[in-house]
Motif scaffolding. Sequence first.
Motif, PDB file in Angstrom:
ATOM      1  N   ILE A   1       9.492   6.894   0.335  1.00  0.00           N
ATOM      2  CA  ILE A   1       9.417   5.789   1.293  1.00  0.00           C
ATOM      3  C   ILE A   1       8.815   4.533   0.650  1.00  0.00           C
ATOM      4  CG2 ILE A   1       7.096   6.297   2.217  1.00  0.00           C
ATOM      5  CD1 ILE A   1       8.195   5.766   5.013  1.00  0.00           C
ATOM      6  N   ASN A   2       8.227   4.678  -0.549  1.00  0.00           N
ATOM      7  CA  ASN A   2       7.475   3.568  -1.143  1.00  0.00           C
ATOM      8  C   ASN A   2       8.354   2.381  -1.526  1.00  0.00           C
ATOM      9  OD1 ASN A   2       4.864   4.612  -0.985  1.00  0.00           O
ATOM     10  ND2 ASN A   2       5.231   5.910  -2.769  1.00  0.00           N
TER      11      ASN A   2
ATOM     12  N   PRO B   1       0.065   5.364   7.616  1.00  0.00           N
ATOM     13  CA  PRO B   1       0.758   6.529   8.174  1.00  0.00           C
ATOM     14  C   PRO B   1       2.259   6.456   7.899  1.00  0.00           C
ATOM     15  CG  PRO B   1       0.382   4.917   9.888  1.00  0.00           C
ATOM     16  CD  PRO B   1      -0.030   4.266   8.586  1.00  0.00           C
TER      17      PRO B   1
ATOM     18  N   ARG C   1      -4.558   8.283   5.787  1.00  0.00           N
ATOM     19  CA  ARG C   1      -3.224   8.454   5.212  1.00  0.00           C
ATOM     20  C   ARG C   1      -2.601   9.677   5.870  1.00  0.00           C
ATOM     21  NH1 ARG C   1      -1.563   6.456   0.473  1.00  0.00           N
ATOM     22  NH2 ARG C   1      -3.694   6.051  -0.180  1.00  0.00           N
TER      23      ARG C   1
ATOM     24  N   ASN D   1       0.359   4.986  -8.246  1.00  0.00           N
ATOM     25  CA  ASN D   1       0.652   3.942  -7.265  1.00  0.00           C
ATOM     26  C   ASN D   1      -0.088   4.106  -5.943  1.00  0.00           C
ATOM     27  OD1 ASN D   1       2.162   6.270  -6.814  1.00  0.00           O
ATOM     28  ND2 ASN D   1       3.817   5.168  -5.805  1.00  0.00           N
ATOM     29  N   TRP D   2      -0.932   5.111  -5.803  1.00  0.00           N
ATOM     30  CA  TRP D   2      -1.681   5.237  -4.552  1.00  0.00           C
ATOM     31  C   TRP D   2      -2.954   6.047  -4.806  1.00  0.00           C
ATOM     32  CZ3 TRP D   2      -2.876   9.967  -2.360  1.00  0.00           C
ATOM     33  CH2 TRP D   2      -2.177  11.082  -2.837  1.00  0.00           C
TER      34      TRP D   2
ATOM     35  N   VAL E   1      11.680  10.847  10.367  1.00  0.00           N
ATOM     36  CA  VAL E   1      12.255  11.584  11.498  1.00  0.00           C
ATOM     37  C   VAL E   1      13.737  11.820  11.248  1.00  0.00           C
ATOM     38  CG1 VAL E   1      12.627  11.579  13.992  1.00  0.00           C
ATOM     39  CG2 VAL E   1      10.564  10.546  13.040  1.00  0.00           C
TER      40      VAL E   1
ATOM     41  N   ASN F   1      15.180   8.275  10.012  1.00  0.00           N
ATOM     42  CA  ASN F   1      14.368   7.100  10.289  1.00  0.00           C
ATOM     43  C   ASN F   1      13.016   7.232   9.594  1.00  0.00           C
ATOM     44  OD1 ASN F   1      13.696   4.621  12.095  1.00  0.00           O
ATOM     45  ND2 ASN F   1      11.949   6.003  12.244  1.00  0.00           N
ATOM     46  N   LYS F   2      12.724   6.306   8.706  1.00  0.00           N
ATOM     47  CA  LYS F   2      11.433   6.342   8.015  1.00  0.00           C
ATOM     48  C   LYS F   2      10.646   5.081   8.367  1.00  0.00           C
ATOM     49  CE  LYS F   2      13.318   7.335   3.862  1.00  0.00           C
ATOM     50  NZ  LYS F   2      13.372   7.731   2.431  1.00  0.00           N
ATOM     51  N   THR F   3       9.394   5.290   8.715  1.00  0.00           N
ATOM     52  CA  THR F   3       8.552   4.172   9.117  1.00  0.00           C
ATOM     53  C   THR F   3       7.204   4.274   8.413  1.00  0.00           C
ATOM     54  OG1 THR F   3       9.597   4.185  11.302  1.00  0.00           O
ATOM     55  CG2 THR F   3       7.533   2.984  11.102  1.00  0.00           C
ATOM     56  N   LEU F   4       6.752   3.178   7.862  1.00  0.00           N
ATOM     57  CA  LEU F   4       5.432   3.129   7.220  1.00  0.00           C
ATOM     58  C   LEU F   4       4.713   1.881   7.731  1.00  0.00           C
ATOM     59  CD1 LEU F   4       3.593   4.432   5.011  1.00  0.00           C
ATOM     60  CD2 LEU F   4       4.676   2.919   3.367  1.00  0.00           C
TER      61      LEU F   4
ATOM     62  N   MET G   1       6.111   8.131   8.589  1.00  0.00           N
ATOM     63  CA  MET G   1       6.875   9.012   9.481  1.00  0.00           C
ATOM     64  C   MET G   1       8.307   9.116   8.978  1.00  0.00           C
ATOM     65  SD  MET G   1       5.375   7.483  12.974  1.00  0.00           S
ATOM     66  CE  MET G   1       4.760   6.042  12.155  1.00  0.00           C
TER      67      MET G   1
ATOM     68  N   ALA H   1       0.881  -1.175   0.000  1.00  0.00           N
ATOM     69  CA  ALA H   1       0.000   0.000   0.000  1.00  0.00           C
ATOM     70  C   ALA H   1       0.913   1.218   0.000  1.00  0.00           C
ATOM     71  CB  ALA H   1      -0.875  -0.013   1.236  1.00  0.00           C
ATOM     72  N   GLN H   2       0.925   1.921  -1.101  1.00  0.00           N
ATOM     73  CA  GLN H   2       1.901   3.009  -1.237  1.00  0.00           C
ATOM     74  C   GLN H   2       1.287   4.354  -0.875  1.00  0.00           C
ATOM     75  OE1 GLN H   2       4.412   2.666  -4.668  1.00  0.00           O
ATOM     76  NE2 GLN H   2       5.121   0.736  -3.798  1.00  0.00           N
ATOM     77  N   THR H   3       2.168   5.326  -0.744  1.00  0.00           N
ATOM     78  CA  THR H   3       1.698   6.646  -0.336  1.00  0.00           C
ATOM     79  C   THR H   3       2.424   7.721  -1.148  1.00  0.00           C
ATOM     80  OG1 THR H   3       1.173   7.983   1.610  1.00  0.00           O
ATOM     81  CG2 THR H   3       3.314   6.860   1.625  1.00  0.00           C
ATOM     82  N   TRP H   4       2.402   8.967  -0.667  1.00  0.00           N
ATOM     83  CA  TRP H   4       2.956  10.075  -1.442  1.00  0.00           C
ATOM     84  C   TRP H   4       4.393   9.784  -1.889  1.00  0.00           C
ATOM     85  CZ3 TRP H   4       0.503  11.563   3.372  1.00  0.00           C
ATOM     86  CH2 TRP H   4      -0.783  12.069   3.188  1.00  0.00           C
ATOM     87  N   ASN H   5       4.631   9.963  -3.172  1.00  0.00           N
ATOM     88  CA  ASN H   5       5.959   9.658  -3.707  1.00  0.00           C
ATOM     89  C   ASN H   5       7.030  10.614  -3.213  1.00  0.00           C
ATOM     90  OD1 ASN H   5       5.304   7.326  -5.364  1.00  0.00           O
ATOM     91  ND2 ASN H   5       4.030   8.746  -6.505  1.00  0.00           N
ATOM     92  N   TRP H   6       6.631  11.862  -2.869  1.00  0.00           N
ATOM     93  CA  TRP H   6       7.639  12.822  -2.408  1.00  0.00           C
ATOM     94  C   TRP H   6       8.277  12.401  -1.083  1.00  0.00           C
ATOM     95  CZ3 TRP H   6       6.551  14.914   2.331  1.00  0.00           C
ATOM     96  CH2 TRP H   6       5.214  14.968   2.728  1.00  0.00           C
ATOM     97  N   LEU H   7       7.638  11.493  -0.371  1.00  0.00           N
ATOM     98  CA  LEU H   7       8.237  11.020   0.885  1.00  0.00           C
ATOM     99  C   LEU H   7       9.405  10.066   0.635  1.00  0.00           C
ATOM    100  CD1 LEU H   7       5.015  10.341   2.972  1.00  0.00           C
ATOM    101  CD2 LEU H   7       6.847  11.892   3.650  1.00  0.00           C
TER     102      LEU H   7
END
Lengths: 366, 475
Positions: A24-25, B400, B367, B74-75, B404, A265-268, B402, A16-22
């Motif tokens: 993190i995908n 979600p 999200r 993709n989302w 940091v 630190n990146k967490t999804l 994060m 489940a992906q999210t904003w590409n600018w992060l």
Amino acid sequence: MSAFEKTLAGVDAARAQTWNWLAINETTLEVPGNPEPVALDLPSWARDVRLVAGAEAQGWLDELTSEPLLGASTADEAASILAYLGDVEGEALDVSAASLLCEEGAWGEATIIAAGSAPTTGNTCRLSLRKGASATVDILVARPEDAIHVQSFGATLAEDATLALRVWILGAATTTLAIACDLVGARARFTSELRYLGAAEETIDITYDVRQLGRNTEAEIGASGVLEGSAEKTLRASIDLVRGCKGSKGSESETVLVAGEGVRNKTLPVILCSEDDVQGDHGATIGSLSLEQTGFLASRGLSEADIVALAGQAVIDDAASALGDVALAEIVGWTRAARGPEASAQAADAGALIHGTFCDVPGEEV
Amino acid sequence: MSEASAPRKRSEVADVDRSLYDFVKSEEGYERFDDGLSEEIVREISAKKDEPEWMLDLRLRSLEIYEKTPMPKNWGPSIEGLDMAHISTYVTSGADQATSWEDVPDDIKDTFERLGIPEAERTSLAGVGAQYDSELVYHNMREEVAELGVVYSGIEEALHEGWEDVIRAHFMKLVPPTDHKFAALHGAVWSGGSFVYVPAGVTVPYPLQSYFRLNAAGAGQFEHTLIIVEPGADLHFIEGCSAPKYNVANLHAGCVELFVGKGARLRYSTIENWSKNMYNLNTKRARVEEDGAIEWVSGSFGSHVSYLYPSSLLMGARSSCEFTGITFAGGGQDLDTGCKVHLAAPDTRASVATKSISKGGGVSTFRSSVVVTPKAERAKVSVSCQSLMLDDESRSDTIPAMDVRSASAQVGHEATIGRISDDTIAYLMSRGIGEDEARTMVVNGFAEPISKELPLEYAVEMNNLIKLEMEGAIG
């Protein structure tokens, strides 16, 4: 020509992906190319195991694996697979595959040790657990600070099967770890404990993708670690409570000690849910030591640096305690190179305490 | 069938009774631009508003960006049912903007009366703006608030009444057209909305409210809300929106830009209840300076598809953000909601608490993103997300993220997904409460942390919406 000849896109990708600018995908990794690809020959049960390392990465791992390790446990005879990686003289690459089938009611184990000096190592571990079977899998990454390790792991669990996965990432320039687990049968149970250390410019990139399909299944993912220097860590953990998995429980938790000015630190932590009669939860605590914690420990004579060192040593000692029978020398050797003789002696003690094994600390008279 | 093997009971919920919102007024005599998007249409909108050259340039540049920008593949929920070739970007009744409800055309006045806006203005608001399709039809503010130096008007009026420089300095600066495809669309065809300016040190004693009503079928609404709260000032702004349901797609691509000065506070509350043929692709963003505070209260009940993530940029030391949100996704709805927080200064604080409820095949996705930059020393963040599944046809996801990058920050996150526990229902029933009522009580209790953040009349509206959603037999 650069030493790195191949770029693998989507090595670890979140389902489940999210904003590409992060950013993190997914991750991209440069690895040595493979001039002589081989066709990986696996039994059908192993081919059916779902993997999530990404098509390019898995293809790269598969075509480098000429002699896959295979194990089959029966109710009468337990199979144990042990794969050592990185200890190949003069070779740039060391890639292997280990596949374990546990028949009904059987028990088996697999241990993957990535610890040698080869610049790049990789491994794919496939597990298929039949009804009522159980298995333990341990993965250790204790590589030099300029090395790469690519790990792919997949497991399919039938009714009442149980899998315990333990992972220690002590060091490497880059570690990628893609873990897939399908809890297909009712009451199947998956637990995973991940402990990691990141220092200097190291990158740790981890994806969990757990699907709960059977009724009353349980999944529990725990992750904790210490990040120092300019280390970067990404954890994508997805639990999918699929329609029909009534009575199932899925849980993720993470604790990260951020102990370096350049740390990222990146967490999804993702929970996907299409079933109402389930429980899903995740929790994360990310940060530095609080003033209360440092104040209390300072009153006991410990500086903040001491506390961070203790937290890091706890990860190493945990690995030494758990893997002391198969990888104590590797853990002690890595610790000496990365953290000095005192830390390595302590790791040796931790292993000896549990396993009664005696380990020479490299470079020291014992 | 034995008790042990009997299926678990769950609410069989009826569709929402939307009669309060679901009424249509005739468009006879209205001006409606051709469907689709072209440079000609953009120039026509601009000409209609007699805009300065720089605004037309911004529109044309935005159009160019819109045409070049793809939707992420993709989302996010599908927007395949939205065809811009069949959306009119500008519809107006032609009515002049009034400052008295008496001067508003009868059918439009009737619409807002049915929605309770004039009544709310009389009893509890400092000012009201009412937009009908593409243009504001009513705007008014209490005299005593105006005397404080507060400005509350349409953006177009402010542009022509001495605020052009201020608007130019702020308009689409927080949400540039390059932000995403529908921010670019907004930049090209925006119309209507509100401009609010609260001078330094002024506390606005009652909330201001803007209400957006989209009456026309197959149309888009693109209002722009620009609020500047100067240092030490305090404002509560409420936004409401609704539309009747059609069997063609409607589009809402508004934009909200909030500037919160040093030591200022802004509370921005929204009860969004668009009809279930609406694509709600709205963008909201706040920039908060030193010691400032932004508080979002957000209720998402309507629309077919939503992409809505109010974002907070905490740029000043000790600035803070509170986000409290609830999303209720029923049949035919795919609501992708949440928030973004960017902490970029020392001692910043963010607190996010959201609840979501899914039923009848609805899809609710929480999200969020929390980015703690290296400058955000000693930043503290807590995120809590709770989701309630009312049946096994629905879906609830939490995604979600994060990031940091500060060694001294502390970030805590927790999320849970589950159903109403049988024990809770059994306990309430043992006290003589019917099962239907018990379940509604639990859901209302679940939403209570959100409703208590709203002014009374809006909390009542929200509770009524929940009650309507929960009506029905027990299966």
